[in-house]
Every structure is written in structure tokens, then in C-alpha cells.
Design a protein around this motif. Structure first.
Motif, PDB file in Angstrom:
ATOM      1  N   PHE A 145       2.020  -8.900  -6.971  1.00 60.11           N
ATOM      2  CA  PHE A 145       3.394  -7.988  -6.551  1.00 60.11           C
ATOM      3  C   PHE A 145       2.917  -7.718  -5.240  1.00 60.11           C
ATOM      4  O   PHE A 145       3.667  -7.481  -4.630  1.00 60.11           O
ATOM      5  CB  PHE A 145       2.976  -6.566  -7.509  1.00 60.11           C
ATOM      6  CG  PHE A 145       4.234  -5.610  -7.200  1.00 60.11           C
ATOM      7  CD1 PHE A 145       5.471  -5.669  -7.651  1.00 60.11           C
ATOM      8  CD2 PHE A 145       3.785  -4.581  -6.155  1.00 60.11           C
ATOM      9  CE1 PHE A 145       6.643  -4.673  -7.127  1.00 60.11           C
ATOM     10  CE2 PHE A 145       4.603  -3.526  -5.564  1.00 60.11           C
ATOM     11  CZ  PHE A 145       6.248  -3.663  -5.925  1.00 60.11           C
ATOM     12  N   THR A 146       2.555  -7.369  -4.243  1.00 59.14           N
ATOM     13  CA  THR A 146       1.925  -7.524  -2.740  1.00 59.14           C
ATOM     14  C   THR A 146       2.417  -8.686  -2.343  1.00 59.14           C
ATOM     15  O   THR A 146       3.412  -8.321  -1.552  1.00 59.14           O
ATOM     16  CB  THR A 146       0.329  -6.926  -3.069  1.00 59.14           C
ATOM     17  OG1 THR A 146       0.120  -5.904  -3.220  1.00 59.14           O
ATOM     18  CG2 THR A 146       0.300  -6.787  -1.378  1.00 59.14           C
ATOM     19  N   ALA A 147       1.609  -9.789  -3.305  1.00 56.74           N
ATOM     20  CA  ALA A 147       2.471 -10.840  -1.716  1.00 56.74           C
ATOM     21  C   ALA A 147       4.108 -11.047  -2.198  1.00 56.74           C
ATOM     22  O   ALA A 147       4.664 -11.385  -1.159  1.00 56.74           O
ATOM     23  CB  ALA A 147       1.574 -12.377  -2.953  1.00 56.74           C
ATOM     24  N   MET A 148       4.438 -10.798  -3.193  1.00 59.06           N
ATOM     25  CA  MET A 148       6.282 -10.592  -3.898  1.00 59.06           C
ATOM     26  C   MET A 148       6.937  -9.590  -2.384  1.00 59.06           C
ATOM     27  O   MET A 148       7.269  -9.688  -1.778  1.00 59.06           O
ATOM     28  CB  MET A 148       6.583 -10.387  -5.137  1.00 59.06           C
ATOM     29  CG  MET A 148       8.510 -10.758  -5.002  1.00 59.06           C
ATOM     30  SD  MET A 148       8.602  -9.492  -6.670  1.00 59.06           S
ATOM     31  CE  MET A 148       7.671  -8.027  -6.816  1.00 59.06           C
ATOM     32  N   LEU A 192      -1.252  -1.962  -0.036  1.00 58.19           N
ATOM     33  CA  LEU A 192      -0.335  -1.125  -0.844  1.00 58.19           C
ATOM     34  C   LEU A 192      -1.258  -1.853  -1.810  1.00 58.19           C
ATOM     35  O   LEU A 192      -0.851  -1.516  -3.029  1.00 58.19           O
ATOM     36  CB  LEU A 192       0.473  -2.600  -0.754  1.00 58.19           C
ATOM     37  CG  LEU A 192       2.052  -2.987  -1.562  1.00 58.19           C
ATOM     38  CD1 LEU A 192       2.947  -1.641  -1.458  1.00 58.19           C
ATOM     39  CD2 LEU A 192       3.039  -3.573  -1.053  1.00 58.19           C
ATOM     40  N   LEU A 193      -2.062  -3.060  -1.906  1.00 61.50           N
ATOM     41  CA  LEU A 193      -2.838  -3.309  -3.442  1.00 61.50           C
ATOM     42  C   LEU A 193      -3.861  -2.254  -3.873  1.00 61.50           C
ATOM     43  O   LEU A 193      -3.733  -1.922  -5.166  1.00 61.50           O
ATOM     44  CB  LEU A 193      -3.471  -4.844  -2.560  1.00 61.50           C
ATOM     45  CG  LEU A 193      -4.208  -4.990  -3.880  1.00 61.50           C
ATOM     46  CD1 LEU A 193      -3.782  -6.260  -5.421  1.00 61.50           C
ATOM     47  CD2 LEU A 193      -5.278  -6.620  -2.979  1.00 61.50           C
ATOM     48  N   SER A 194      -3.796  -1.248  -3.253  1.00 63.85           N
ATOM     49  CA  SER A 194      -4.774  -0.538  -3.798  1.00 63.85           C
ATOM     50  C   SER A 194      -4.041   0.253  -4.165  1.00 63.85           C
ATOM     51  O   SER A 194      -4.264   0.752  -5.408  1.00 63.85           O
ATOM     52  CB  SER A 194      -5.684  -0.276  -2.124  1.00 63.85           C
ATOM     53  OG  SER A 194      -6.172   1.336  -2.476  1.00 63.85           O
ATOM     54  N   ILE A 195      -2.686   0.871  -3.453  1.00 59.71           N
ATOM     55  CA  ILE A 195      -1.310   1.531  -4.074  1.00 59.71           C
ATOM     56  C   ILE A 195      -1.793   1.457  -5.146  1.00 59.71           C
ATOM     57  O   ILE A 195      -1.403   1.506  -6.848  1.00 59.71           O
ATOM     58  CB  ILE A 195      -0.559   2.514  -3.504  1.00 59.71           C
ATOM     59  CG1 ILE A 195      -1.386   2.316  -2.511  1.00 59.71           C
ATOM     60  CG2 ILE A 195       0.304   2.510  -4.332  1.00 59.71           C
ATOM     61  CD1 ILE A 195      -1.660   4.274  -2.478  1.00 59.71           C
ATOM     62  N   LYS A 232       4.920   7.230   3.097  1.00 57.90           N
ATOM     63  CA  LYS A 232       4.340   7.930   3.173  1.00 57.90           C
ATOM     64  C   LYS A 232       2.638   7.363   2.479  1.00 57.90           C
ATOM     65  O   LYS A 232       1.226   7.904   2.378  1.00 57.90           O
ATOM     66  CB  LYS A 232       4.158   9.684   3.316  1.00 57.90           C
ATOM     67  CG  LYS A 232       3.428  10.218   4.272  1.00 57.90           C
ATOM     68  CD  LYS A 232       3.645  11.966   4.327  1.00 57.90           C
ATOM     69  CE  LYS A 232       2.837  12.569   4.343  1.00 57.90           C
ATOM     70  NZ  LYS A 232       3.474  14.388   4.520  1.00 57.90           N
ATOM     71  N   LEU A 233       3.158   7.685   1.529  1.00 58.04           N
ATOM     72  CA  LEU A 233       1.474   7.798  -0.079  1.00 58.04           C
ATOM     73  C   LEU A 233       1.202   6.036   0.389  1.00 58.04           C
ATOM     74  O   LEU A 233       0.000   6.609   0.282  1.00 58.04           O
ATOM     75  CB  LEU A 233       2.833   7.508  -1.280  1.00 58.04           C
ATOM     76  CG  LEU A 233       1.778   7.576  -2.451  1.00 58.04           C
ATOM     77  CD1 LEU A 233       0.748   8.367  -2.662  1.00 58.04           C
ATOM     78  CD2 LEU A 233       2.109   7.382  -3.882  1.00 58.04           C
ATOM     79  N   TYR A 234       1.871   5.309   0.558  1.00 56.11           N
ATOM     80  CA  TYR A 234       1.213   3.900   1.132  1.00 56.11           C
ATOM     81  C   TYR A 234       0.664   3.925   1.743  1.00 56.11           C
ATOM     82  O   TYR A 234      -0.807   2.958   1.855  1.00 56.11           O
ATOM     83  CB  TYR A 234       1.917   2.889   0.804  1.00 56.11           C
ATOM     84  CG  TYR A 234       3.107   2.532  -0.658  1.00 56.11           C
ATOM     85  CD1 TYR A 234       2.981   3.419  -1.738  1.00 56.11           C
ATOM     86  CD2 TYR A 234       4.493   1.699  -0.587  1.00 56.11           C
ATOM     87  CE1 TYR A 234       3.919   2.863  -2.698  1.00 56.11           C
ATOM     88  CE2 TYR A 234       4.970   1.888  -1.575  1.00 56.11           C
ATOM     89  CZ  TYR A 234       4.462   2.264  -2.992  1.00 56.11           C
ATOM     90  OH  TYR A 234       5.880   2.145  -3.737  1.00 56.11           O
ATOM     91  N   ASP A 235       0.966   4.856   3.011  1.00 53.49           N
ATOM     92  CA  ASP A 235       0.489   4.089   4.000  1.00 53.49           C
ATOM     93  C   ASP A 235      -1.362   5.180   4.478  1.00 53.49           C
ATOM     94  O   ASP A 235      -1.231   6.494   5.261  1.00 53.49           O
ATOM     95  CB  ASP A 235       1.330   4.908   5.569  1.00 53.49           C
ATOM     96  CG  ASP A 235       1.084   4.314   7.181  1.00 53.49           C
ATOM     97  OD1 ASP A 235      -0.388   4.042   6.705  1.00 53.49           O
ATOM     98  OD2 ASP A 235       1.502   5.048   8.160  1.00 53.49           O
ATOM     99  N   ALA A 236      -2.062   4.295   3.674  1.00 52.41           N
ATOM    100  CA  ALA A 236      -3.601   5.437   2.984  1.00 52.41           C
ATOM    101  C   ALA A 236      -4.049   6.321   5.313  1.00 52.41           C
ATOM    102  O   ALA A 236      -4.492   7.137   4.938  1.00 52.41           O
ATOM    103  CB  ALA A 236      -4.647   4.376   2.240  1.00 52.41           C
ATOM    104  N   ASP A 237      -3.500   5.147   5.939  1.00 55.19           N
ATOM    105  CA  ASP A 237      -5.204   5.162   6.965  1.00 55.19           C
ATOM    106  C   ASP A 237      -3.850   6.204   8.246  1.00 55.19           C
ATOM    107  O   ASP A 237      -4.185   6.707   8.959  1.00 55.19           O
ATOM    108  CB  ASP A 237      -5.066   4.467   7.659  1.00 55.19           C
ATOM    109  CG  ASP A 237      -4.592   2.919   8.582  1.00 55.19           C
ATOM    110  OD1 ASP A 237      -3.267   2.742   8.412  1.00 55.19           O
ATOM    111  OD2 ASP A 237      -4.407   1.987   8.708  1.00 55.19           O
TER     112      ASP A 237
END
Length: 188
Positions: free
Chosen positions: A131-134, A110-113, A95-100
Motif C-alpha cells: 500500500f505504501t509503495a502504491m 506512512l508504513l507505520s500508520i 497531520k496524523l501521518y506526519d508523526a514527526d
């Protein structure tokens, strides 16, 4: 017959009373605003990425979306941080990552967080892009560039190193310690 249950209930009641006193000491109005939240944690004047993360954390705790964290929302957050099971915490992270709020996490979210968390915590391990790519490589099962709740929870739970990394990066026990010990002193 009820002595063991009574003891457990007493401990819970004592803990709730303790947190209520702390909450009301810091927030006499009974409602914690975003500005007060940042001040309480000593997180004012952060860079835009860190500020966005702090606002997102606040919004996920503000369950009724009234712009304040009241005591019940506060207790729910404490319960999640202290006693939540891993699947509950992963749902909260999602929920935290799902900004929109569209029900999936894309690479940009994910990159933003991750960038914001590193700005706050100062973690220098893996850079946010890597990290995001992995993470997407490991858990984006259908390869569509978006993570559903199911992909996220299943993928993280299957990979112990990802689970440990995410749990460490987003551990909010320091927030509770700050509240329990009183306000942070502002750094000039």
C-alpha cells in the motif's frame, strides 16, 4: 425572518448539549486523558504499532498539546468526523501521518500508520508495504520519497480508489458510536 436560521441553530445547540452530556458522563473532570481515551474505546493492551496509532490520533485531537482532550477539542473532532469536507479530513489525515511534524510524510511514517491501522481494524486487503509503495508511486509527484500536504491532498483527490480506501481505513465514526452508546465493556 430568522425562523429557518433559528431552527438550524436549535438543532446544533441540541446536538452540542447531547455530546456535552455524553462527554461529561464519561469524563466528569471535563478532560479526557490518553488512558481514558483508550479505555473508552476498548483499545488498551494493543500491540506497539496499534498503540502508536491510538496515541497519534489522541495527539491530533489534543490541539493545545496539554495531554488532554477537553470538550471544545472533542466537539472539533466530532465536527470533523461527521461534517468535515473531504479536504478538511485529508488535512487531518496528513497531520496524523506526519508523526514527526516536519510537514511531510515519508515512507516510514506512512508504513507505520498503515501497519497500526491494520492491527486495529484487522484489514487484510493490501499489505502495508504494498500500500505504501502504491501510494507513493501514484502521488509522489516529484519522486523525492516524501509527500507534502499539497501532493497528498491533490493526489488522493484525483484517485477515487485511493480516496475510498483511505476514507474507509480511517473512518472514525465507530469512535463516535462507542462514545454515544457508552463505554465498551472490557474484554478479559
Amino acid at each position: 425572518m430568522g425562523s429557518s436560521n433559528s431552527s438550524a441553530d436549535d438543532i446544533n445547540a441540541l446536538e452540542i448539549h447531547h455530546w456535552y452530556r455524553k462527554f461529561m458522563k464519561e469524563c466528569p473532570s471535563g478532560q479526557l486523558s490518553l488512558h481514558e481515551f483508550k479505555g473508552l474505546l476498548g483499545l488498551q493492551g494493543m500491540n506497539p504499532e496499534a498503540n502508536q496509532y491510538i496515541e497519534q490520533v489522541f495527539c491530533t485531537f489534543d490541539m493545545n498539546k496539554d495531554g488532554f482532550i477537553d470538550f471544545l477539542e472533542f466537539i472539533a473532532a466530532i465536527n470533523l468526523v461527521l461534517r468535515g469536507k473531504i479536504d478538511q479530513k485529508l488535512k487531518w489525515y496528513f497531520k496524523l501521518y506526519d508523526a514527526d511534524g516536519n510537514g511531510s510524510i515519508d515512507r516510514k511514517e506512512l508504513l507505520s500508520i498503515i501497519t497500526a491501522v491494520q492491527a486495529i481494524n484487522g484489514h487484510q486487503g493490501v499489505n502495508p508495504e504494498d500500500f505504501t509503495a502504491m501510494l507513493f508511486q501514484k502521488i509522489d509527484v516529484n519522486g523525492d520519497g516524501e509527500l507534502t500536504l499539497e501532493e497528498f491532498i491533490t493526489g488522493i483527490q484525483k484517485d477515487e480508489s485511493l480516496l475510498a480506501l483511505i476514507s474507509k481505513s480511517f473512518d472514525l465514526s465507530n469512535v463516535l458510536k462507542t462514545i454515544q452508546n457508552g463505554r465498551r465493556k472490557s474484554i478479559p
